[in-house]
Enzyme design. Structure first.
Site, short mmCIF file in Angstrom:
data_model
loop_
_atom_site.label_atom_id
_atom_site.label_comp_id
_atom_site.label_asym_id
_atom_site.label_seq_id
_atom_site.Cartn_x
_atom_site.Cartn_y
_atom_site.Cartn_z
N HIS A 38 8.62 -53.46 25.59
CA HIS A 38 9.46 -54.26 24.68
C HIS A 38 9.52 -53.61 23.31
O HIS A 38 8.55 -52.99 22.86
CB HIS A 38 8.97 -55.71 24.59
CG HIS A 38 7.60 -55.90 24.03
ND1 HIS A 38 7.34 -56.02 22.69
CD2 HIS A 38 6.38 -56.00 24.64
CE1 HIS A 38 6.05 -56.20 22.48
NE2 HIS A 38 5.44 -56.19 23.65
N ASP B 278 10.61 -55.36 20.42
CA ASP B 278 10.35 -56.27 19.32
C ASP B 278 8.87 -56.27 18.99
O ASP B 278 8.03 -55.91 19.83
CB ASP B 278 10.83 -57.68 19.65
CG ASP B 278 10.01 -58.32 20.77
OD1 ASP B 278 9.89 -57.69 21.84
OD2 ASP B 278 9.50 -59.44 20.59
N ASP C 213 1.69 -51.93 20.19
CA ASP C 213 2.27 -53.07 20.92
C ASP C 213 3.69 -53.34 20.44
O ASP C 213 3.90 -54.07 19.49
CB ASP C 213 1.38 -54.29 20.71
CG ASP C 213 1.85 -55.51 21.47
OD1 ASP C 213 2.65 -55.36 22.40
OD2 ASP C 213 1.41 -56.62 21.12
N GLU D 11 9.89 -60.22 23.61
CA GLU D 11 8.63 -60.54 24.29
C GLU D 11 7.68 -61.28 23.35
O GLU D 11 6.99 -62.22 23.76
CB GLU D 11 7.97 -59.26 24.81
CG GLU D 11 6.82 -59.50 25.77
CD GLU D 11 5.47 -59.73 25.08
OE1 GLU D 11 4.56 -60.27 25.72
OE2 GLU D 11 5.35 -59.37 23.88
N GLU D 12 7.64 -60.87 22.09
CA GLU D 12 6.72 -61.50 21.15
C GLU D 12 7.18 -62.90 20.74
O GLU D 12 6.43 -63.64 20.09
CB GLU D 12 6.56 -60.63 19.90
CG GLU D 12 6.01 -59.24 20.16
CD GLU D 12 4.55 -59.21 20.58
OE1 GLU D 12 4.00 -60.29 20.86
OE2 GLU D 12 3.98 -58.12 20.65
#
Length: 475
Positions: free
Chosen positions: A112, A114, A145, A180-181
């Site tokens: 991801h 974001d 991440d 995703e976050e």
């Protein structure tokens, strides 16, 4: 690729010359991969509505350019999917596809683009969106991440493409999500809309971590989650604490007493109906926990049984946000209401819905002084357990051993990746491999997030080997 189509060791043999050439291509490509990672870190793509949403579009377009640049894909698109139950669309995702040839399998690579909000900039030693290298680590929000996950995919594809050229017959799909976050609100709809393009024999989810900076990990269990907002009310308006204090329960008093019932004296979850999983865990000392988590010298761990069982196999409950009068604005007032956000991690084997039901029932049963409770903003996700007998798991473990030079560890992870349940539902025949580039000192979601550079190199080498060996496999 069903069980009867699983590659044998002979079918998946790539040959030492090909593998050494792939390793050399990976090594030569590391400087470019790091430069591209730095460019991605500079883009503050955050899916929270309070942040500049044009940065997410910019981030997606940059990822699409990187995918195009690999020369692997037949088609690269930036897409959005509807958010079910609303008239809104989710954040931009990148979908790149290449059809398999010659009976080869297809692999789906997920990450991801974001990132989490940076938090308090004052807590960062260097600016969160200015990538900075020091002491063998790259610092910046998203450096680990999960923009390193994106670049692991891109760099491994570059290397394999360079070595195999027209002999690359492996089917490849690249799915880089943009929210995703923020709860993957459109994820399930995106899978449904693009099921044909995303269907694969194996799925690599590059959004987890490793045992340590030198030892790779294959994540085989994840906890689920149940997150919600709780409002506690005891008064219809604020009152003078001197005039009524001692006779009138204010909302803060009720909230503190209510929240304290969620844990027992050891700090373990004390909510009837939240279950535990019985499974062995590797040795992990309190000293290691203190080092990796940053426990203060006089602060003791909580819970019972082995430390990793508390993190991997048992539930946890955390209050992650609170709305009440700030310290700067404090006055002698009884608060009429307090709002908190509760984040629970759910043991593998129990659904997020079951755990939330247990939590709501517990809180309603323990509300002190007749306090009114209101629940909202519910977000649920289920845990995940990998079938470790699959052919793709074997290939991944061997690629990790060769790419890192160290045998991998099967990991449980205390965190959650709820959308994996959507992948399992939509593609039940696919084998899901949860990998990652984080190590215990990456501080994902925290100030001073960082990526260990040697881990990044090894992760790219591992995935490139996996792709090359899958390319040699007969379907």
């Amino acid at each position: 690729m069903t069980a009867e189509h699983a590659p044998s060791s002979e079918q998946s043999e790539t040959g030492p010359s090909v593998e050494s050439a792939v390793a050399e291509a990976v090594a030569l490509g590391i400087p470019g991969a790091l430069a591209d990672l730095g460019d991605l870190v500079r883009i503050p793509g955050i899916a929270w509505p309070s942040f500049d949403q044009t940065q997410l579009q910019r981030s997606a377009e940059r990822v699409a350019e990187l995918a195009e640049g690999t020369g692997v894909f037949d088609e690269v698109r930036v897409l959005r999917a509807a958010i079910p139950g609303t008239d809104e669309f989710g954040q931009p995702a990148v979908l790149a596809t290449r059809a398999a040839r010659g009976g080869k399998p297809t692999i789906l690579l997920y990450a991801h683009h974001d990132v989490q909000p940076p938090g308090d900039d004052a807590l960062w030693e260097t600016p969160p969106f200015e990538p900075t290298v020091r002491d063998g680590r790259l610092y910046g929000r998203g450096a680990a991440d999960d923009k390193a996950g994106i670049m692991t995919h891109i760099a491994s594809l570059r290397a394999v493409r360079e070595v195999l050229g027209d002999d690359l017959d492996l089917g490849v799909s690249l799915f880089i999500e943009g929210e995703e976050e923020y709860g993957s609100r459109s994820f399930a709809q995106f899978l449904s809309d693009n099921a044909g393009a995303l269907r694969a024999d194996a799925i690599v989810v590059a959004d987890s971590g490793n045992w340590d900076s030198a030892t790779p990990g294959l994540t085989v269990s994840l906890r689920g989650n149940a997150r919600f907002t709780l409002k506690v009310r005891t008064l219809d308006h604020a009152s003078h604490s001197g005039m009524f204090g001692g006779a009138v329960p204010d909302a803060m008093m009720a909230t503190v007493r209510l929240l304290s019932t969620l844990w027992d004296e050891d700090g373990a979850v004390a909510v009837e109906g939240m279950t535990e999983r019985d499974a062995p865990t590797p040795e992990y000392t309190e000293e290691t926990l203190r080092d990796e988590a940053g426990l203060l010298p006089d602060t003791t761990p909580i819970g019972r049984d082995s430390i990793l069982s508390r993190i991997w196999n048992k539930p946890s409950v955390t209050v992650i946000g609170i709305d009440a009068t700030s310290v700067e604005s404090a006055s002698n007032t009884l608060l009429p209401e307090v709002t908190v956000v509760i984040s629970a991690r759910v043991a593998p084997g129990q659904t997020g819905e079951e755990a939330y039901t247990a939590l709501e029932e517990h809180l309603r049963a323990h509300a002190p002084y007749g306090a009114e409770l209101a629940f909202s903003d519910l977000d649920l996700g289920n845990g995940f357990l990998v079938d470790t007998s699959g052919w793709a798991v074997g290939l991944a473990r061997q690629a990790m051993a060769d790419g890192y030079g160290v045998e991998p560890v099967d990991l449980g992870v205390g965190g959650s990746i709820p959308f994996i349940a959507d992948l399992v539902r939509e593609f039940p025949e696919a084998q899901i491999l949860v990998t990652g580039v984080e190590d215990p000192h990456s501080r994902a979601h925290s100030p001073n997030e960082s990526l260990h550079l040697d881990t990044f190199r090894h992760a790219i080498g591992t995935e490139a080997l996996l792709l090359a060996r899958m390319n040699a496999a007969a379907r």
